[in-house]
Structure formats: structure tokens, C-alpha cells
Write a protein that holds these residues in place. Structure first.
Motif: not given
Length: 140
Positions: A14-16, A21-26
């Protein structure tokens, strides 16, 4: 008995959810880095500084023989060679001194509880008249 579920599909990532998750970590690391920089700036403000000491001092007996002693009291009163004067009178006195000799030594004694602006205004008046040979008296 076999149940037919339709075509066999390969599992997909699931790309969304991955982008979230990547945006949250960033965002987490950006905020954490911002707080770290603020702590570093506050820590640098409290660096102890060892101020330099003067090697040569201006002795009080030299004030009367080679120049003028200007004292700024705690309340901002200005004294020239022990006599209280106004800023206008000081300006006239400095103008007369500069007319005779611009290399006259001007010693400025400022009370440690005096307003810094009062001492700076005396220095400004001296510089305006061309008297740049200033000595600021400090105590050990």
C-alpha cells in the motif's frame, strides 16, 4: 469442495500507507532537530568569558596634569574635574579643549550602576569635537 474466489491477485504494498509513514518520520526528525538547535543556542549564551585586563593604567594624578577628568555619577550627573555641569556646558568645554589641542587626554570615570547611555553620550560628545584620546577608568 473448492471455492472459487476469482482471479489470483499478487499482494501489493500500500503506497499511501508507506508515504504516510515516511512523511511522519520526516516530520518527527525535523521537529527533533529544531529543538536540538534551540538548546545549542541557549547553551552558547552562557559561555563564561574571561575579560582581558589592562596592562597600563591611567593614574589619577595624570588627569590634572595632562587632561580632563569627566565623571558620570549613578544618577547621570556629569562632573568635570570635580565640578557638576550640564551636558550643554560639557559640550562647550569640550569645544574649547578641542580648539586648543585635539590630543588632550580625556579620562571618563563611569559609576558601574550608571546608565550605559550616559557614558556613551559623553564619549559621543568627545568624538564629535574631535577628541579621540579617551581613557576609560576601570577598577580591579
Amino acid at each position: 469442495m473448492k471455492i472459487d474466489l476469482g482471479e489470483d491477485q499478487e499482494p501489493e504494498i500500500g503506497l499511501v500507507a508507506l508515504i504516510d509513514c515516511i512523511f511522519f518520520l520526516l516530520m518527527f526528525f525535523m521537529v527533533a532537530t529544531t529543538f536540538k538547535q534551540s538548546e545549542d543556542k541557549q547553551h552558547n549564551r552562557s559561555i563564561p568569558v574571561d575579560l582581558p585586563k589592562a596592562a597600563a593604567t591611567f593614574r589619577p594624578e595624570e588627569a590634572s596634569s595632562t587632561g580632563v577628568l569627566i565623571t558620570v555619577a549613578r544618577d547621570g550627573t556629569i562632573y568635570v574635574d570635580g565640578a557638576a555641569i550640564t551636558k550643554g556646558q560639557l559640550k562647550d568645554r569640550l569645544h574649547d579643549l578641542a580648539a586648543h589641542d585635539t590630543h588632550t587626554v580625556i579620562r571618563i570615570d563611569g559609576d558601574r550602576r550608571a546608565q550605559f547611555q550616559d557614558v556613551v553620550s559623553v564619549m559621543d560628545m568627545c568624538a564629535f569635537e574631535g577628541l579621540t584620546n579617551l581613557a576609560v577608568h576601570v577598577r580591579n
